[in-house]
Structure formats: structure tokens, C-alpha cells
Design a protein around this motif. Structure first.
Motif, mmCIF file in Angstrom:
data_model
loop_
_atom_site.group_PDB
_atom_site.id
_atom_site.type_symbol
_atom_site.label_atom_id
_atom_site.label_comp_id
_atom_site.label_asym_id
_atom_site.label_seq_id
_atom_site.Cartn_x
_atom_site.Cartn_y
_atom_site.Cartn_z
ATOM 1 N N THR A 9 0.669 -0.802 0.398
ATOM 2 C CA THR A 9 0.125 -0.024 -0.214
ATOM 3 C C THR A 9 0.581 1.618 -0.232
ATOM 4 O OG1 THR A 9 -1.871 -1.413 0.970
ATOM 5 C CG2 THR A 9 -1.747 0.756 1.003
ATOM 6 N N THR A 10 1.846 1.496 0.906
ATOM 7 C CA THR A 10 3.166 2.560 0.607
ATOM 8 C C THR A 10 3.408 2.542 -0.694
ATOM 9 O OG1 THR A 10 3.297 2.157 3.496
ATOM 10 C CG2 THR A 10 4.756 2.909 2.474
ATOM 11 N N GLN A 15 4.941 5.555 -5.519
ATOM 12 C CA GLN A 15 4.732 5.519 -6.833
ATOM 13 C C GLN A 15 3.450 6.685 -7.661
ATOM 14 O OE1 GLN A 15 3.288 1.905 -8.404
ATOM 15 N NE2 GLN A 15 3.943 1.840 -10.940
ATOM 16 N N ILE A 16 2.534 6.469 -6.879
ATOM 17 C CA ILE A 16 1.466 7.455 -7.980
ATOM 18 C C ILE A 16 1.921 8.972 -7.670
ATOM 19 C CG2 ILE A 16 -0.721 8.877 -7.029
ATOM 20 C CD1 ILE A 16 -1.617 5.837 -6.215
ATOM 21 N N ILE A 21 4.587 14.164 -9.378
ATOM 22 C CA ILE A 21 5.148 15.145 -8.934
ATOM 23 C C ILE A 21 6.366 15.214 -10.654
ATOM 24 C CG2 ILE A 21 7.866 15.382 -8.479
ATOM 25 C CD1 ILE A 21 7.037 14.520 -5.873
ATOM 26 N N SER A 22 6.471 14.137 -11.389
ATOM 27 C CA SER A 22 7.209 14.196 -12.789
ATOM 28 C C SER A 22 5.704 14.426 -13.411
ATOM 29 C CB SER A 22 7.097 13.076 -13.217
ATOM 30 O OG SER A 22 7.779 13.039 -14.466
ATOM 31 N N GLU A 23 5.332 14.443 -13.535
ATOM 32 C CA GLU A 23 4.148 15.198 -14.072
ATOM 33 C C GLU A 23 4.062 16.705 -14.358
ATOM 34 O OE1 GLU A 23 0.443 13.239 -14.378
ATOM 35 O OE2 GLU A 23 0.593 11.780 -14.996
ATOM 36 N N ASP A 24 3.557 17.280 -12.767
ATOM 37 C CA ASP A 24 4.058 18.225 -12.238
ATOM 38 C C ASP A 24 5.179 19.182 -13.077
ATOM 39 O OD1 ASP A 24 1.503 18.518 -11.525
ATOM 40 O OD2 ASP A 24 1.862 18.404 -10.020
#
Length: 43
Positions: A9-10, A15-16, A21-24
Motif C-alpha cells: 500500500t505504501t 509510485q503515484i 511530481i514528474s507530471e507537474d
């Protein structure tokens, strides 16, 4: 540290977060490049 009972879960949240962050950052880089292209040249 998130402290979920199941490590997967962590890892999923991590990963999300990394993907977001990469997309932003990509979006910010494109925006800054556009603004730089639009601004008049400084002499």
C-alpha cells in the motif's frame, strides 16, 4: 513514513506521488518555456 500495515500500500502511494511530481514538473517546464518565448528580448 506513511505506516500502512501492508508495505505494498505504501509502495503504491509512493509510485503515484512520484508520477504526479514528474507530471507537474513537465507541465511547469513547458509553461516556463512558453513564457520565455513570449517575453521580449532583453538587451
Amino acid at each position: 513514513m506513511m505506516g500502512h500495515a501492508n508495505i505494498s500500500t505504501t509502495q503504491g502511494y509512493a509510485q503515484i506521488t512520484e508520477q504526479k511530481i514528474s507530471e507537474d514538473m513537465d507541465r511547469l517546464i513547458r509553461r516556463r518555456a512558453r513564457r520565455q518565448d513570449e517575453s521580449p528580448a532583453k538587451v
